[in-house]
Write a protein that holds these residues in place. Structure first.
Motif, PDB file in Angstrom:
ATOM      1  N   ARG A 262       8.191   7.967  -1.580  1.00 25.53           N
ATOM      2  CA  ARG A 262       9.385   7.120  -1.591  1.00 25.53           C
ATOM      3  C   ARG A 262      10.368   7.598  -2.659  1.00 25.53           C
ATOM      4  NH1 ARG A 262      12.568   3.108   0.991  1.00 25.53           N
ATOM      5  NH2 ARG A 262      13.610   1.915  -0.622  1.00 25.53           N
ATOM      6  N   GLN A 263       9.880   8.008  -3.812  1.00 23.49           N
ATOM      7  CA  GLN A 263      10.776   8.478  -4.869  1.00 23.49           C
ATOM      8  C   GLN A 263      11.438   9.790  -4.480  1.00 23.49           C
ATOM      9  OE1 GLN A 263      11.616   6.593  -7.224  1.00 23.49           O
ATOM     10  NE2 GLN A 263      12.800   7.945  -8.572  1.00 23.49           N
ATOM     11  N   PHE A 264      10.707  10.681  -3.838  1.00 22.29           N
ATOM     12  CA  PHE A 264      11.324  11.919  -3.345  1.00 22.29           C
ATOM     13  C   PHE A 264      12.401  11.601  -2.312  1.00 22.29           C
ATOM     14  CE2 PHE A 264       7.860  14.496  -5.159  1.00 22.29           C
ATOM     15  CZ  PHE A 264       8.576  15.626  -5.540  1.00 22.29           C
ATOM     16  N   TRP A 265      12.110  10.651  -1.433  1.00 23.82           N
ATOM     17  CA  TRP A 265      13.115  10.246  -0.435  1.00 23.82           C
ATOM     18  C   TRP A 265      14.385   9.768  -1.124  1.00 23.82           C
ATOM     19  CZ3 TRP A 265      15.248   5.349   0.103  1.00 23.82           C
ATOM     20  CH2 TRP A 265      16.068   5.166   1.205  1.00 23.82           C
ATOM     21  N   LEU A 266      14.225   8.929  -2.156  1.00 21.96           N
ATOM     22  CA  LEU A 266      15.386   8.401  -2.864  1.00 21.96           C
ATOM     23  C   LEU A 266      16.165   9.525  -3.553  1.00 21.96           C
ATOM     24  CD1 LEU A 266      16.836   5.733  -3.726  1.00 21.96           C
ATOM     25  CD2 LEU A 266      15.542   5.901  -5.852  1.00 21.96           C
ATOM     26  N   LEU A 267      15.469  10.453  -4.186  1.00 24.42           N
ATOM     27  CA  LEU A 267      16.145  11.562  -4.853  1.00 24.42           C
ATOM     28  C   LEU A 267      16.924  12.396  -3.847  1.00 24.42           C
ATOM     29  CD1 LEU A 267      13.281  12.669  -7.276  1.00 24.42           C
ATOM     30  CD2 LEU A 267      15.424  11.543  -7.923  1.00 24.42           C
ATOM     31  N   GLY A 268      16.356  12.592  -2.669  1.00 22.73           N
ATOM     32  CA  GLY A 268      17.070  13.320  -1.627  1.00 22.73           C
ATOM     33  C   GLY A 268      18.308  12.594  -1.148  1.00 22.73           C
ATOM     34  N   GLU A 269      18.216  11.263  -1.055  1.00 27.79           N
ATOM     35  CA  GLU A 269      19.381  10.475  -0.667  1.00 27.79           C
ATOM     36  C   GLU A 269      20.492  10.598  -1.708  1.00 27.79           C
ATOM     37  OE1 GLU A 269      20.012   8.331   2.099  1.00 27.79           O
ATOM     38  OE2 GLU A 269      18.344   9.469   2.944  1.00 27.79           O
TER      39      GLU A 269
ATOM     40  N   ALA B 215      -5.813   3.781   0.462  1.00 25.83           N
ATOM     41  CA  ALA B 215      -5.869   4.851  -0.527  1.00 25.83           C
ATOM     42  C   ALA B 215      -4.579   5.654  -0.562  1.00 25.83           C
ATOM     43  CB  ALA B 215      -7.053   5.767  -0.216  1.00 25.83           C
ATOM     44  N   ALA B 216      -3.865   5.717   0.560  1.00 26.66           N
ATOM     45  CA  ALA B 216      -2.648   6.533   0.643  1.00 26.66           C
ATOM     46  C   ALA B 216      -1.429   5.846   0.054  1.00 26.66           C
ATOM     47  CB  ALA B 216      -2.376   6.898   2.104  1.00 26.66           C
ATOM     48  N   ILE B 217      -1.470   4.547  -0.173  1.00 28.30           N
ATOM     49  CA  ILE B 217      -0.276   3.815  -0.599  1.00 28.30           C
ATOM     50  C   ILE B 217       0.284   4.374  -1.899  1.00 28.30           C
ATOM     51  CG2 ILE B 217       0.582   1.570  -1.383  1.00 28.30           C
ATOM     52  CD1 ILE B 217      -1.338   0.270   0.649  1.00 28.30           C
ATOM     53  N   ALA B 218      -0.580   4.645  -2.884  1.00 31.74           N
ATOM     54  CA  ALA B 218      -0.091   5.151  -4.166  1.00 31.74           C
ATOM     55  C   ALA B 218       0.601   6.502  -4.006  1.00 31.74           C
ATOM     56  CB  ALA B 218      -1.250   5.264  -5.155  1.00 31.74           C
ATOM     57  N   ARG B 219       0.071   7.358  -3.130  1.00 30.06           N
ATOM     58  CA  ARG B 219       0.717   8.660  -2.910  1.00 30.06           C
ATOM     59  C   ARG B 219       2.084   8.466  -2.254  1.00 30.06           C
ATOM     60  NH1 ARG B 219      -3.213   9.249  -5.313  1.00 30.06           N
ATOM     61  NH2 ARG B 219      -1.581   8.918  -6.851  1.00 30.06           N
ATOM     62  N   PHE B 220       2.181   7.472  -1.378  1.00 30.19           N
ATOM     63  CA  PHE B 220       3.453   7.245  -0.698  1.00 30.19           C
ATOM     64  C   PHE B 220       4.492   6.613  -1.618  1.00 30.19           C
ATOM     65  CE2 PHE B 220       1.294   8.136   3.317  1.00 30.19           C
ATOM     66  CZ  PHE B 220       2.294   8.834   3.988  1.00 30.19           C
ATOM     67  N   MET B 221       4.069   6.033  -2.737  1.00 32.48           N
ATOM     68  CA  MET B 221       5.056   5.605  -3.732  1.00 32.48           C
ATOM     69  C   MET B 221       5.830   6.818  -4.250  1.00 32.48           C
ATOM     70  SD  MET B 221       2.842   2.723  -5.800  1.00 32.48           S
ATOM     71  CE  MET B 221       3.991   2.673  -7.184  1.00 32.48           C
ATOM     72  N   ALA B 222       5.128   7.929  -4.477  1.00 29.20           N
ATOM     73  CA  ALA B 222       5.794   9.161  -4.898  1.00 29.20           C
ATOM     74  C   ALA B 222       6.650   9.723  -3.774  1.00 29.20           C
ATOM     75  CB  ALA B 222       4.759  10.181  -5.360  1.00 29.20           C
TER      76      ALA B 222
ATOM     77  N   GLY C 226       6.650   5.088  11.814  1.00 27.46           N
ATOM     78  CA  GLY C 226       6.233   5.837  10.635  1.00 27.46           C
ATOM     79  C   GLY C 226       4.915   5.346  10.078  1.00 27.46           C
ATOM     80  N   TYR C 227       4.601   5.849   8.906  1.00 26.44           N
ATOM     81  CA  TYR C 227       3.317   5.549   8.265  1.00 26.44           C
ATOM     82  C   TYR C 227       3.275   4.109   7.754  1.00 26.44           C
ATOM     83  CZ  TYR C 227       2.160  10.564   7.995  1.00 26.44           C
ATOM     84  OH  TYR C 227       1.858  11.872   8.280  1.00 26.44           O
ATOM     85  N   LEU C 228       2.178   3.411   8.083  1.00 24.11           N
ATOM     86  CA  LEU C 228       1.946   2.098   7.504  1.00 24.11           C
ATOM     87  C   LEU C 228       1.858   2.190   5.984  1.00 24.11           C
ATOM     88  CD1 LEU C 228       1.146  -0.918   7.550  1.00 24.11           C
ATOM     89  CD2 LEU C 228      -1.220  -0.172   7.938  1.00 24.11           C
ATOM     90  N   ALA C 229       1.191   3.221   5.465  1.00 23.44           N
ATOM     91  CA  ALA C 229       1.029   3.346   4.012  1.00 23.44           C
ATOM     92  C   ALA C 229       2.374   3.496   3.318  1.00 23.44           C
ATOM     93  CB  ALA C 229       0.131   4.546   3.687  1.00 23.44           C
ATOM     94  N   TYR C 230       3.321   4.166   3.961  1.00 24.66           N
ATOM     95  CA  TYR C 230       4.661   4.271   3.364  1.00 24.66           C
ATOM     96  C   TYR C 230       5.332   2.910   3.348  1.00 24.66           C
ATOM     97  CZ  TYR C 230       9.586   5.267   2.729  1.00 24.66           C
ATOM     98  OH  TYR C 230      10.884   5.248   2.268  1.00 24.66           O
ATOM     99  N   GLU C 231       5.257   2.210   4.450  1.00 23.05           N
ATOM    100  CA  GLU C 231       5.881   0.887   4.537  1.00 23.05           C
ATOM    101  C   GLU C 231       5.342  -0.042   3.454  1.00 23.05           C
ATOM    102  OE1 GLU C 231       8.480  -0.325   6.131  1.00 23.05           O
ATOM    103  OE2 GLU C 231       7.889  -1.750   7.713  1.00 23.05           O
ATOM    104  N   LEU C 232       4.032   0.000   3.249  1.00 17.96           N
ATOM    105  CA  LEU C 232       3.417  -0.871   2.251  1.00 17.96           C
ATOM    106  C   LEU C 232       3.653  -0.366   0.827  1.00 17.96           C
ATOM    107  CD1 LEU C 232      -0.003  -1.665   3.981  1.00 17.96           C
ATOM    108  CD2 LEU C 232       2.101  -3.029   3.998  1.00 17.96           C
ATOM    109  N   ALA C 233       4.020   0.894   0.672  1.00 16.08           N
ATOM    110  CA  ALA C 233       4.253   1.462  -0.662  1.00 16.08           C
ATOM    111  C   ALA C 233       5.599   1.068  -1.247  1.00 16.08           C
ATOM    112  CB  ALA C 233       4.163   2.987  -0.598  1.00 16.08           C
ATOM    113  N   VAL C 234       6.526   0.627  -0.416  1.00 16.46           N
ATOM    114  CA  VAL C 234       7.883   0.365  -0.908  1.00 16.46           C
ATOM    115  C   VAL C 234       7.897  -0.812  -1.891  1.00 16.46           C
ATOM    116  CG1 VAL C 234      10.238  -0.238  -0.230  1.00 16.46           C
ATOM    117  CG2 VAL C 234       8.921   1.379   1.147  1.00 16.46           C
ATOM    118  N   TYR C 235       7.060  -1.815  -1.657  1.00 16.30           N
ATOM    119  CA  TYR C 235       7.049  -2.961  -2.575  1.00 16.30           C
ATOM    120  C   TYR C 235       6.453  -2.605  -3.941  1.00 16.30           C
ATOM    121  CZ  TYR C 235       6.398  -7.703  -4.379  1.00 16.30           C
ATOM    122  OH  TYR C 235       6.423  -8.831  -5.164  1.00 16.30           O
TER     123      TYR C 235
END
Length: 333
Positions: free
Chosen positions: A291-298, A282-289, A233-242
């Motif tokens: 991550r939140q959509f992923w959690l809401l879906g879960e 630059a993409a990390i902040a967008r992937f924080m959002a 998957g996306y590196l930016a997503y992985e780094l956005a989780v923290y």
């Protein structure tokens, strides 16, 4: 009359008996139910002194567990020198066993037990966590085992969770188009960023799916577990989780000075161990959002087990405000 069961919870003693029957690990002398969240997790101790963690897998909104890939990836990371909790094969050599339960058969998987404490607030702990995550990504470049059932792409992380969220019983006609608009805009913003780096992701690296332990004198090392969400998957997503876990997930939340310092320590230590391109940063902040959509879906996908009030309407209203604010969120470097 037959009663349908959404999800049962076996006792720790029952799991111990099953493990004794299907694993060549000896007699279980202690058992403990640790938690019920996305999966059900148990700790078992054997007469030999060995301890393991048993994970009873649940059906996810995405589908079934990713067991052959997970076991092979853990073995690869361990061979590559990364500190991870490997899976333990059953007596028949399989990576997991099927447990018959009232709701159907569910997979039970065993892992090495680790000791330690979660990532703390100190710069030493945070840096060790970041270095360990970078080592996973570097070693993952050489992975050549079974393919993952799931790719941590925008369909998996954003679009499918959004679809599930829109079907939630607590979703309203007024909120539905707002979430649709937020999700689509987020998707388009990320696509417009161009080609982003991909890695073999842990998938849930928020600092509490690893321990930080003493290695050589004066050094700290991260040891990782809970790879249920692992996949390419996306590196930016992985780094956005923290930073996602550090940021208050509330309508009016803002990064504290402490959280900013923790994030800077993390990303500096990661970049020292492994480069990160400007587009990915630059993409990390967008992937924080994302991550939140992923959690809401879960959460929406677990209404049959957790109930509709795990995701109440007033909470969804606050999420719209928060995700709207996050459209302009920037992370300090």
């Amino acid at each position: 009359m037959q009663i349908d069961i959404a999800q049962s919870t076996p006792t720790a003693a029952a799991i111990a008996r099953i493990v004794e029957q299907h694993y060549d690990l000896g007699r279980v002398v202690e058992s403990e139910f640790l938690r019920r969240s996305f999966n059900q997790v148990y700790r078992l101790g054997f007469s030999s002194g060995q301890r393991v963690v048993a994970r009873l897998c649940t059906e996810r909104p995405r589908g079934g567990p990713n067991l052959p890939f997970e076991a092979a990836a853990l073995a690869h990371w361990a061979r590559s020198g990364c500190s991870v909790s490997r899976s333990l094969p059953a007596a028949n050599g399989e990576v997991a066993i099927d447990v018959p339960l009232p709701e159907g058969r569910r997979a039970l998987m065993l892992f090495e037990h680790l000791d330690g404490e979660f990532t703390g607030d100190s710069s030493e702990d945070i840096s060790a966590f970041a270095r360990g995550l970078a080592a996973l990504h570097t070693a993952g470049e050489r992975y050549a085992g079974p393919s993952s059932l799931y790719d941590l792409d925008l369909d998996y992380l954003l679009l499918r969770p959004l679809e599930g969220l829109l079907r939630a019983p607590t979703m309203t006609a007024a909120l539905r188009p707002q979430f649709e608009s937020l999700g689509r805009r987020l998707h388009d913003d990320i696509i417009a960023m161009g080609e982003l780096a991909r890695v073999l992701c842990h998938g849930d690296a928020h600092g509490s799916n690893n321990f930080v332990v003493g290695a050589a004198p004066g050094e700290r090392e991260a040891v990782f577990f809970d790879f249920d969400e692992a996949g390419p998957g996306y590196l930016a997503y992985e780094l956005a989780v923290y930073p996602w876990i550090l940021h208050p997930r509330s309508a009016d939340g803002v990064f504290s000075d402490k959280a900013k310092g923790q994030w800077r320590t993390f990303i500096a230590a990661y970049r020292k161990a492994r480069p990160v391109g400007d587009a990915d940063l630059a993409a990390i902040a967008r992937f924080m959002a994302v991550r939140q959509f992923w959690l809401l879906g879960e959460y929406a996908g677990r209404v049959p087990v957790w109930g509709s009030q795990a995701i109440p309407t007033d909470y969804l209203r606050r999420q719209v405000t928060m995700l709207t604010n996050w459209q302009s969120l920037e992370l300090p470097l």
